[in-house]
Design an enzyme around this catalytic site. Structure first.
Site, short mmCIF file in Angstrom:
data_model
loop_
_atom_site.label_atom_id
_atom_site.label_comp_id
_atom_site.label_asym_id
_atom_site.label_seq_id
_atom_site.Cartn_x
_atom_site.Cartn_y
_atom_site.Cartn_z
N TYR A 114 -6.12 -0.61 -6.82
CA TYR A 114 -5.53 -1.86 -6.32
C TYR A 114 -4.86 -1.71 -4.95
CZ TYR A 114 -1.19 -0.72 -9.13
OH TYR A 114 -0.09 -0.18 -9.69
N GLU A 115 -4.52 -2.87 -4.39
CA GLU A 115 -4.02 -2.92 -2.99
C GLU A 115 -5.01 -2.30 -2.01
OE1 GLU A 115 -1.74 -4.85 -2.43
OE2 GLU A 115 -0.86 -5.04 -4.40
N GLY A 116 -6.27 -2.55 -2.24
CA GLY A 116 -7.31 -1.96 -1.39
C GLY A 116 -7.74 -0.64 -1.99
N ARG B 41 0.83 -1.22 0.00
CA ARG B 41 0.00 0.00 0.00
C ARG B 41 0.85 1.25 0.00
NH1 ARG B 41 -5.17 -1.84 3.87
NH2 ARG B 41 -6.09 -3.06 2.19
#
Lengths: 595, 595
Positions: B435-437, B295
């Site tokens: 992406y990545e949350g 993140r």
């Protein structure tokens, strides 16, 4: 995902917010009434849904092509255009003499919202014809009005706006294309033009180019530009196209981020035969007739693409299930029940509603500027039209991009996959803040010309009108929804006075320009709130009268409240931006900005 | 347009704002000093400029391809990756035991900014290896640390994070891939995974997949997920890859809006042999070690792509001439001299500087959380790292998209033409908020876990730290630049207390979630201002000491002021958004939102 024309929302914006009944009341549109409006919006929506929407992705995947100086439109587009013209969609507002239906401009905008939503690349083609029609109605010669205008109005031919050159974009005064008079009263055009939307295609058997160029004796700069008309094919004595092609051709098509099905041509003019349109050296003023129409139309494009993106995202949020609803406790609940997803959809919906109402209100103002009963009224409406045009263009197209981006976001990872479709709206929308005058140009136009044309009278009148609504709002809400609008109006007032003050001082020209973008955004945010507030009041009246779908009407009240919470608070930021001053920016030199 | 690594700005952010000297002072990094840092930033920048940047458009035009279950990277990418690994760029922070250089994480982020700026699609490959390294260092078995880790650290192999499934995206608890134990202590993986970045390629002779799956007896939901390691090729007894391929394969590549050169694989696992990593049923917690690293790295991607877009736009604004400068009177002046264009560039530059400093500060906090002298200090720094990670990810990637969009806008019509290059940044950047949350997930993480993990202590400590800077700021500015920061801090305080209050009441969970996005944006805006304020103070000290390029240092003071005018005013809007409440959103049902 199928597009569904939001006919109920469109009619509500046109009637309950923009006040198209004012236009009807002028008596200038004997064929117009509410039933006609409903029928036209319904029919336009149906055509857009059924014919244009299915071609949207086809066009994205199969851009227009060029070969041997001829452009071929994307598969299905030429046929769709023929149906479009046959349906009468190119003739809504033109005069009866030219074969038009003489309906209000505001209604045409409403119909075209569905066209742009369904297929933005397609919509550009008739949009530019409409602009050409406006110009010829305004300044065309008798011959031009007899020969070219009816064909443009019927849609048998299309029109193209031919302005930009490699070294003359926002600054049209720099253009160098030439027009040399011939012995028989015509002109020979020479030069290269770029970014010519639908400059060539195979959807009609002729194309009318309206071209800016310089006469041999023309003064330098913007005051030496004239407007010319060049027909793709030479006409015979009856005004029908012959097989002899005029000597201008597309020499290339741009590879673009979006609107792939709209051919963006590089055009070469080599002794192309042309006619003068309007007066010599007044081409820029004549072109502005087209530009203003086109600017408002681009604002509607922003609304349309945003609506399409919103519908797509909403459908996904209802279909895709993940997690547990905090409201209902349902497991494997739709994304729609995630508060943050709901928030995104609500912000999208409320901004679309605001932008739509701003554009339609600008259309009503344009209609009233021509047809209101007295000169005084016409002047007032013209002031409103002028003030609103840059807002309608810039604010609505910013909304288009923002909503299309939120649409991608609602889809999560799927939004980044081209097959999903959300990415296309994101790509297509991105051109709207750029063409027909970048949004920066709109902001400069607003604080430059528009604010001072009448010493700020139109802006002040707008503020007074918003205050009237503010007082009425207290009947619907208490506390923050009212305070926020009051605060917002005050910010507009402060910013307007600050700008008028700065404009009075020649040394502060950079201050004015430094604050232009913030002022336009401030005005857009607040006028957008005004639109939704008027919608809330109208919805409340209908609710009280038990007139209509209660849940949907209550939604209009809630949408204003959500907009007030999510958008109206921006005013303090905009206000700070208006007053940032030119000196600070000037101090930030290249040395300061280096890495 | 060539990318030039902004080494001076990067070093300034790392040293003067993020305070990497704190990390050096712990004594945990004996090989680190300021000269080493400078050399590494310089060398990384050079590699990124010379090797990676020229491949950026190549990769956009020639996406990775798949054939017979094998992915081939875009032309030149495999070779560039080998050079990258040989240069030691995959081993900066890994432990010495694993063959790494044991340098601070904050420095690695600084080096990788240039990689992502030069070629975001390329940078994703080592970025996911780094995340895999962190996970194996934290919870790998001795065998895994001996066999896999050194090859990942040296870059001979790459790592992939294998999480998402068609029905398990943001909600990983819903995943269904299975892991069946075998007699020899291994596991057989079965299932389909999607969105696997660099899941297969031809740049290295092996790839290590870290895969989430369920053991046969695992409980339902998030607490029944375990982490497994599967090697693309089976290894021999010495740990070298054999020619026997493990039974998992890419079965498709996604067609994406951007990062075309990054292969996004659909992966099929059919009795793929795997090892357990860490403890059974604790896979999600183990994966979060990777996720948090990833993140923050995605936040740095946002900074990198924004810097690239900014440089491209600045170069165009200097080259393209149009109109007369209001400042110098020069005719045919560069766009750079148009106040509205200058404003856009200044907003871009200041937001990049803020996002960069936020990311590097998060890196410093991560380093300190591991290496500060006392447990109490480590706890405090860990709190800062946890609080900042969602801001670094979400706010910086929003900045990435916004700046890339402004970059298109500065180019005018040319920005929409793909050959110009600005459009690629706009497309590439768009994945980073997803992406990545998604950024919505980050906001929920912030108001959910991060704000309550220590009853708001970390947030309150942040507010106190910002107040210290506020008091110092009065030595540099008077009036608005100080007032705006004071007001901004107050808004953070109000919003934080409001949220902590709402969180204490179970019935108000929807209120908290409805305000999550606004709170994250508020915190990002204000912390960004804090970063620039700290930069201004540091620059002033250097100016007073006659230490450095005066124009560039003065620019740091002016950038804070411009940011204060253009961004800090947003706080009133964010604050309103925080408190909008869940009820209003809940009331806006499908019926209310219909067209």
């Amino acid at each position: 995902m199928t597009y569904r024309a939001p006919v109920r929302d469109i009619a509500f914006a046109l009637e309950a917010i923009a006040g198209i009944d004012n236009v009807a009341a002028t008596g200038a549109f004997p064929d117009y009434d509410t039933d006609v409006a409903s029928a036209i919006i319904e029919a336009a929506g149906q055509f857009s849904q059924e014919v244009l929407a299915p071609l949207n992705r086809v066009g994205d995947l199969n851009p227009a092509t060029i070969s041997d100086g001829n452009v071929t439109a994307s598969p299905g587009f030429a046929d769709a255009y023929k149906q479009f013209a046959e349906g009468g969609w190119t003739s809504l507002t033109a005069s009866v003499e030219a074969g038009g239906q003489a309906l209000p401009k505001a209604l045409e905008l409403a119909a075209y919202e569905t066209v742009h939503a369904a297929n933005m690349a397609f919509g550009l083609c008739p949009m530019l014809s409409l602009a050409s029609i406006e110009a010829l109605e305004a300044v065309g010669t008798d011959y031009q009005r007899e020969v070219y205008l009816p064909k443009l109005v019927s849609g048998e031919w299309t029109g193209a706006m031919v302005l930009t050159e490699p070294s003359a974009g926002s600054d049209l005064g720099a253009l160098v294309a030439t027009a040399t008079p011939t012995a028989d009263g015509k002109y020979l055009l020479n030069g290269q033009k770029i970014f010519i939307t639908w400059g060539d295609h195979d959807a009609t058997d002729n194309i009318v180019h309206l071209v800016l160029a310089r006469l041999p004796d023309a003064p330098a700069g913007p005051k030496g530009i004239s407007l010319f008309l060049a027909s793709k094919f030479h006409l015979d004595a009856d005004g029908n196209p012959t097989s002899h092609r005029n000597s201008f051709h597309p020499v290339g098509l741009e590879h673009k981020l979006g609107i792939h099905a709209s051919p963006t041509c590089v055009m070469q003019y080599e002794n192309a035969v042309a006619e003068l349109v309007g007066r010599p050296n007044e081409g820029l003023a004549h072109m502005f007739v087209m530009m203003n129409a086109a600017r408002l139309a681009v604002g509607v494009e922003g609304v349309g693409i945003a609506e399409r993106a919103y519908q797509h995202a909403l459908a996904y949020a209802l279909e895709r299930r993940q997690g547990t609803s905090i409201w209902t406790g349902q497991r494997n609940a739709p994304l729609f029940d995630l508060p943050d997803v709901r928030r995104m959809l609500v912000v999208m919906k409320s901004k679309i509603a605001a932008a739509r109402a701003i554009c339609f209100s600008t259309g009503v103002a344009a209609d009233m500027a021509r047809h209101a009963a007295t000169e005084e009224e016409r002047k007032i409406w013209k002031g409103r039209e002028d003030l609103f045009t840059p807002i309608a263009k810039a604010w609505s197209t910013d909304v288009g991009c923002e909503v299309a981006s939120l649409g991608v976001q609602v889809h999560g990872g799927m939004g980044f996959i081209e097959e999903t479709g959300a990415a296309q709206y994101y790509r297509d929308a991105r051109i709207t803040p750029i063409y027909e005058g970048t949004n920066g140009i709109q902001a400069m136009d607003l604080v430059g010309r528009k604010l001072s044309m009448d010493s700020g009278e139109s802006a002040k009148r707008l503020i007074e009108d918003m205050k009237v609504t503010l007082h009425q709002l207290a009947s619907l809400y208490s506390g923050k929804p009212v305070e926020r609008f009051a605060n917002a109006i005050e910010s507009v007032e402060d910013a307007t006075l600050w700008l008028l003050d700065a404009k009075a001082d020649k040394d502060r020209a950079a201050d004015v320009l430094a604050g232009a973008d913030s002022y336009l955004k401030l005005l857009g945010d607040v006028v957008g709130g005004w639109m939704l507030a008027k919608g809330a009041l109208a919805a409340k009246a209908k609710l009280d009268a038990n007139d209509g779908d209660a849940a949907w009407l209550q939604g209009k009240l809630d949408l204003y409240e959500a907009y007030a919470a999510n958008v109206l608070g921006h005013v303090s930021s905009r206000l700070a931006g208006v007053g940032q001053g030119g000196d600070l920016l000037h101090r930030l030199t290249l040395e300061a900005l280096a890495g």
